[in-house]
Design an enzyme around this catalytic site. Structure first.
Site, PDB file in Angstrom:
ATOM      1  N   GLY A   7     -17.181   2.223  -1.678  1.00  9.07           N
ATOM      2  CA  GLY A   7     -17.907   3.498  -1.769  1.00  9.07           C
ATOM      3  C   GLY A   7     -19.399   3.371  -2.005  1.00  9.07           C
ATOM      4  O   GLY A   7     -20.181   3.912  -1.223  1.00  9.07           O
ATOM      5  N   TYR A  51       0.851  -1.192   0.000  1.00 11.50           N
ATOM      6  CA  TYR A  51       0.000   0.000   0.000  1.00 11.50           C
ATOM      7  C   TYR A  51       0.886   1.241   0.000  1.00 11.50           C
ATOM      8  O   TYR A  51       1.384   1.687   1.031  1.00 11.50           O
ATOM      9  CB  TYR A  51      -0.943   0.015   1.210  1.00 11.50           C
ATOM     10  CG  TYR A  51      -1.949  -1.116   1.233  1.00 11.50           C
ATOM     11  CD1 TYR A  51      -2.210  -1.889   0.105  1.00 11.50           C
ATOM     12  CD2 TYR A  51      -2.654  -1.422   2.390  1.00 11.50           C
ATOM     13  CE1 TYR A  51      -3.126  -2.923   0.129  1.00 11.50           C
ATOM     14  CE2 TYR A  51      -3.579  -2.454   2.422  1.00 11.50           C
ATOM     15  CZ  TYR A  51      -3.803  -3.200   1.291  1.00 11.50           C
ATOM     16  OH  TYR A  51      -4.715  -4.227   1.320  1.00 11.50           O
ATOM     17  N   PHE A  93     -13.314  -4.495   0.856  1.00 10.68           N
ATOM     18  CA  PHE A  93     -14.386  -3.761   0.176  1.00 10.68           C
ATOM     19  C   PHE A  93     -15.698  -3.864   0.974  1.00 10.68           C
ATOM     20  O   PHE A  93     -16.752  -4.122   0.393  1.00 10.68           O
ATOM     21  CB  PHE A  93     -14.618  -4.296  -1.254  1.00 10.68           C
ATOM     22  CG  PHE A  93     -13.751  -3.666  -2.317  1.00 10.68           C
ATOM     23  CD1 PHE A  93     -12.654  -2.865  -1.990  1.00 10.68           C
ATOM     24  CD2 PHE A  93     -14.029  -3.849  -3.665  1.00 10.68           C
ATOM     25  CE1 PHE A  93     -11.856  -2.289  -2.976  1.00 10.68           C
ATOM     26  CE2 PHE A  93     -13.236  -3.276  -4.665  1.00 10.68           C
ATOM     27  CZ  PHE A  93     -12.154  -2.495  -4.317  1.00 10.68           C
ATOM     28  N   PRO A  94     -15.669  -3.689   2.299  1.00  4.08           N
ATOM     29  CA  PRO A  94     -16.907  -3.836   3.075  1.00  4.08           C
ATOM     30  C   PRO A  94     -17.979  -2.834   2.670  1.00  4.08           C
ATOM     31  O   PRO A  94     -19.163  -3.078   2.864  1.00  4.08           O
ATOM     32  CB  PRO A  94     -16.459  -3.592   4.520  1.00  4.08           C
ATOM     33  CG  PRO A  94     -15.195  -2.801   4.408  1.00  4.08           C
ATOM     34  CD  PRO A  94     -14.533  -3.296   3.155  1.00  4.08           C
TER      35      PRO A  94
HETATM   36  N1  LIG Z   1      -6.744  -8.368   0.563  1.00  4.36           N
HETATM   37  C1  LIG Z   1      -6.965  -7.629  -0.496  1.00  4.36           C
HETATM   38  O1  LIG Z   1      -6.716  -8.032  -1.636  1.00  4.36           O
HETATM   39  C2  LIG Z   1      -7.534  -6.264  -0.293  1.00  4.36           C
HETATM   40  C3  LIG Z   1      -8.001  -5.527  -1.398  1.00  4.36           C
HETATM   41  C4  LIG Z   1      -8.537  -4.260  -1.163  1.00  4.36           C
HETATM   42  C5  LIG Z   1      -8.608  -3.763   0.128  1.00  4.36           C
HETATM   43  N2  LIG Z   1      -8.123  -4.488   1.188  1.00  4.36           N
HETATM   44  C6  LIG Z   1      -8.198  -3.999   2.581  1.00  4.36           C
HETATM   45  O2  LIG Z   1      -9.558  -3.777   2.877  1.00  4.36           O
HETATM   46  C7  LIG Z   1      -9.736  -2.445   3.364  1.00  4.36           C
HETATM   47  C8  LIG Z   1     -11.114  -1.958   2.997  1.00  4.36           C
HETATM   48  O3  LIG Z   1     -11.265  -1.914   1.585  1.00  4.36           O
HETATM   49  P1  LIG Z   1     -11.346  -0.537   0.798  1.00  4.36           P
HETATM   50  O4  LIG Z   1     -10.735   0.543   1.619  1.00  4.36           O
HETATM   51  O5  LIG Z   1     -10.765  -0.774  -0.527  1.00  4.36           O
HETATM   52  O6  LIG Z   1     -12.888  -0.360   0.543  1.00  4.36           O
HETATM   53  P2  LIG Z   1     -14.139   0.095   1.451  1.00  4.36           P
HETATM   54  O7  LIG Z   1     -13.768   0.095   2.892  1.00  4.36           O
HETATM   55  O8  LIG Z   1     -15.289  -0.720   1.007  1.00  4.36           O
HETATM   56  O9  LIG Z   1     -14.383   1.566   0.926  1.00  4.36           O
HETATM   57  C9  LIG Z   1     -13.442   2.572   1.058  1.00  4.36           C
HETATM   58  C10 LIG Z   1     -13.886   3.722   0.185  1.00  4.36           C
HETATM   59  O10 LIG Z   1     -15.151   4.212   0.633  1.00  4.36           O
HETATM   60  C11 LIG Z   1     -15.046   5.568   1.024  1.00  4.36           C
HETATM   61  N3  LIG Z   1     -15.736   5.673   2.334  1.00  4.36           N
HETATM   62  C12 LIG Z   1     -15.389   5.063   3.487  1.00  4.36           C
HETATM   63  N4  LIG Z   1     -16.251   5.392   4.468  1.00  4.36           N
HETATM   64  C13 LIG Z   1     -17.157   6.226   3.908  1.00  4.36           C
HETATM   65  C14 LIG Z   1     -18.301   6.892   4.423  1.00  4.36           C
HETATM   66  N5  LIG Z   1     -18.668   6.760   5.695  1.00  4.36           N
HETATM   67  N6  LIG Z   1     -19.024   7.673   3.571  1.00  4.36           N
HETATM   68  C15 LIG Z   1     -18.659   7.802   2.272  1.00  4.36           C
HETATM   69  N7  LIG Z   1     -17.569   7.188   1.727  1.00  4.36           N
HETATM   70  C16 LIG Z   1     -16.831   6.406   2.543  1.00  4.36           C
HETATM   71  C17 LIG Z   1     -13.582   5.884   1.151  1.00  4.36           C
HETATM   72  O11 LIG Z   1     -13.306   7.194   0.715  1.00  4.36           O
HETATM   73  P3  LIG Z   1     -12.792   8.335   1.743  1.00  4.36           P
HETATM   74  O12 LIG Z   1     -11.339   8.104   1.932  1.00  4.36           O
HETATM   75  O13 LIG Z   1     -13.119   9.575   0.994  1.00  4.36           O
HETATM   76  O14 LIG Z   1     -13.591   8.174   3.002  1.00  4.36           O
HETATM   77  C18 LIG Z   1     -12.931   4.878   0.214  1.00  4.36           C
HETATM   78  O15 LIG Z   1     -12.838   5.401  -1.091  1.00  4.36           O
HETATM   79  C19 LIG Z   1      -8.577  -1.678   2.717  1.00  4.36           C
HETATM   80  O16 LIG Z   1      -8.335  -0.444   3.376  1.00  4.36           O
HETATM   81  C20 LIG Z   1      -7.475  -2.679   2.827  1.00  4.36           C
HETATM   82  O17 LIG Z   1      -6.929  -2.661   4.146  1.00  4.36           O
HETATM   83  C21 LIG Z   1      -7.597  -5.728   0.973  1.00  4.36           C
END
Ligand SMILES: NC(=O)c1ccc[n+]([C@@H]2O[C@H](COP(=O)([O-])OP(=O)(O)OC[C@H]3O[C@@H](n4cnc5c(N)ncnc54)[C@H](OP(=O)(O)O)[C@@H]3O)[C@@H](O)[C@H]2O)c1
Length: 290
Positions: free
Chosen positions: A217, A67, A212-213
Site C-alpha cells: 500500500g 489464501y 509486496f511490490p
Molecule cells: N510468498 C509470500 O510469502 C507472499 C506474502 C505476501 C504476498 N504474496 C503474494 O504477493 C502478492 C502481492 O502482495 P500484496 O498483495 O500483499 O501487496 P502489494 O501488491 O504490495 O499491495 C497490495 C495492497 O495495496 C493496495 N493497492 C494495490 N494497488 C493499489 C493502487 N493502485 N492504489 C492504491 N492501493 C493499491 C491493495 O488494496 P486494494 O485491494 O484496496 O486495492 C492492497 O491492500 C499477493 O497478492 C500474493 O499473491 C506472497
C-alpha cells in the site's frame, strides 16, 4: 496498443524454459477477507478483477491454498475456468492457517501432497504449472519437503517448482535436489534486503517474484515517497513502483495485489511506462530514503 495487450508491454519471461508469461502479473491474495481469512467483502468485484486482469493481458496469476484458505483458488476457478491457454496459475503449499493473519509453516511431506491434491481439485486443472513451497519448514528436513515436490513433479501433478522466502544458501541447496525455476521473496523499491537472492536468480535465469511490490500500500499512497516524482512523470506512485521493478531486472515478475478493478487497471498500465536510467536512479534514491 489495444487495451487487451497492456500487460504485454512489460515483456515476457519463460518460466523454467516454458511456459512464457507477460512479466507483469497479478497476486490473488487480496481476494479474501480481512487478515487473508474468509471470503472478500465484495465477491462480484473480485470476480471482475480476475476477468479484467486477463482481458488486460495478464497471463501470470499467483495464489496459494492458504489464501482464505481456499477462497482465492476457488474465486480464480469461478472467474476464469475454462482457462485461456496462455494463463499460468502459480499456487503454493507449506503454510497452515489457524486464524486471521496467522500463518504457521507446515512442511510435513504428506501434508504438502494433500495441499497439491486439493489445489488441483479446487483450481480444476490436471497439472499445476508452478507449485511453490511457501516456506521451508525447519521442523522437517528440506530434502524431504523438496523430495515430495519432486515426486509430485514425476507424477505429472506439477510442472515446475518454486521457492518463497529463501536466502541464497537455501536456494543453492534446493537446486541440488530439484530444479528451481522461481523464487518469491519480499522486495520492492523501499525494501530490498532480498537483493542477493535477486542477483542469484539473475545469474541462473530463475524468475524472481517480488511480493509486496507496493509495500502492501504505502508505495501506492498519494502521500507516499513517490508522489512528487509521480506528478512530474504524469504517472501514479503505484505505477512508478511497478515500472521500477520491471526495469530492475529481466527476471522480475511483479504480482501486485488488489481487490478493486480501478486499482488493477492503474497497476497493469505500469507495463507501458519505460523509465530512463536517470528516472530509475531517481526512484531508487527516493525509495531508499522513504
Ligand atoms: N510468498 C509470500 O510469502 C507472499 C506474502 C505476501 C504476498 N504474496 C503474494 O504477493 C502478492 C502481492 O502482495 P500484496 O498483495 O500483499 O501487496 P502489494 O501488491 O504490495 O499491495 C497490495 C495492497 O495495496 C493496495 N493497492 C494495490 N494497488 C493499489 C493502487 N493502485 N492504489 C492504491 N492501493 C493499491 C491493495 O488494496 P486494494 O485491494 O484496496 O486495492 C492492497 O491492500 C499477493 O497478492 C500474493 O499473491 C506472497
Amino acid at each position: 496498443m489495444t487495451t487487451q495487450a497492456v500487460a504485454q508491454a512489460s515483456g515476457t519471461f519463460a518460466i523454467g524454459g516454458a511456459p512464457t508469461v507477460n512479466r507483469l502479473g497479478f497476486g490473488a491474495m487480496r481476494l479474501t477477507g480481512k487478515g487473508v481469512w474468509g471470503p472478500p467483502d465484495d465477491h462480484d468485484e473480485c470476480i471482475r478483477v480476475l476477468r479484467r486482469a486477463v482481458e488486460l493481458g495478464v497471463t501470470f496469476i499467483d495464489t496459494a491454498d492458504s489464501y482464505g484458505p481456499s477462497v482465492s483458488e476457488k474465486l480464480i476457478r469461478e472467474a476464469l475456468h475454462p482457462y485461456p491457454d496462455d494463463l499460468v496459475i502459480a499456487t503454493k503449499a507449506g503454510l497452515l492457517r489457524t486464524g486471521p493473519d496467522e500463518w504457521q509453516p507446515m512442511g510435513f511431506p504428506a501434508y504438502l501432497r494433500q495441499e497439491c491434491e486439493m489445489s488441483l481439485r479446487r483450481l480444476g486443472v490436471e497439472r499445476i504449472d508452478l507449485f511453490q513451497l511457501h516456506r521451508i519448514d525447519s521442523k522437517f528436513p528440506a530434502e524431504d519437503q523438496l523430495g515430495e515436490l519432486a515426486a509430485l513433479q514425476r507424477e505429472g501433478k506439477i510442472r515446475h517448482i518454486g521457492l518463497s522466502e529463501v536466502d541464497v544458501d537455501q536456494l543453492e541447496a534446493a537446486q541440488k535436489i530439484v530444479s528451481i525455476v522461481s523464487v518469491q521473496n519480499m522486495y520492492n523499491l523501499s525494501m530490498r534486503s532480498a537483493e542477493p537472492v535477486l542477483q542469484a536468480c539473475e545469474a541462473r535465469n530463475i524468475g524472481f517474484i517480488p511480493w509486496f511490490p507496493l509495500a502492501a500500500g504505502p508505495l501506492a499512497a498519494a502521500d507516499g515517497p513517490l508522489q512528487r516524482i509521480a506528478v512530474s512523470h504524469g504517472a501514479t506512485p503505484s505505477q512508478l513502483a511497478l515500472a521500477w521493478l520491471l526495469k530492475r531486472s529481466p527476471v522480475m515478475l511483479p504480482i501486485p495485489g488488489t481487490s478493486k478493478v480501478a486499482h488493477l487497471e492503474e497497476n497493469v498500465a505500469a507495463a507501458e511506462i519505460m523509465l530512463s536510467d536517470d528516472e530509475f536512479d531517481e526512484l531508487s534514491a527516493a525509495g531508499s530514503a522513504g
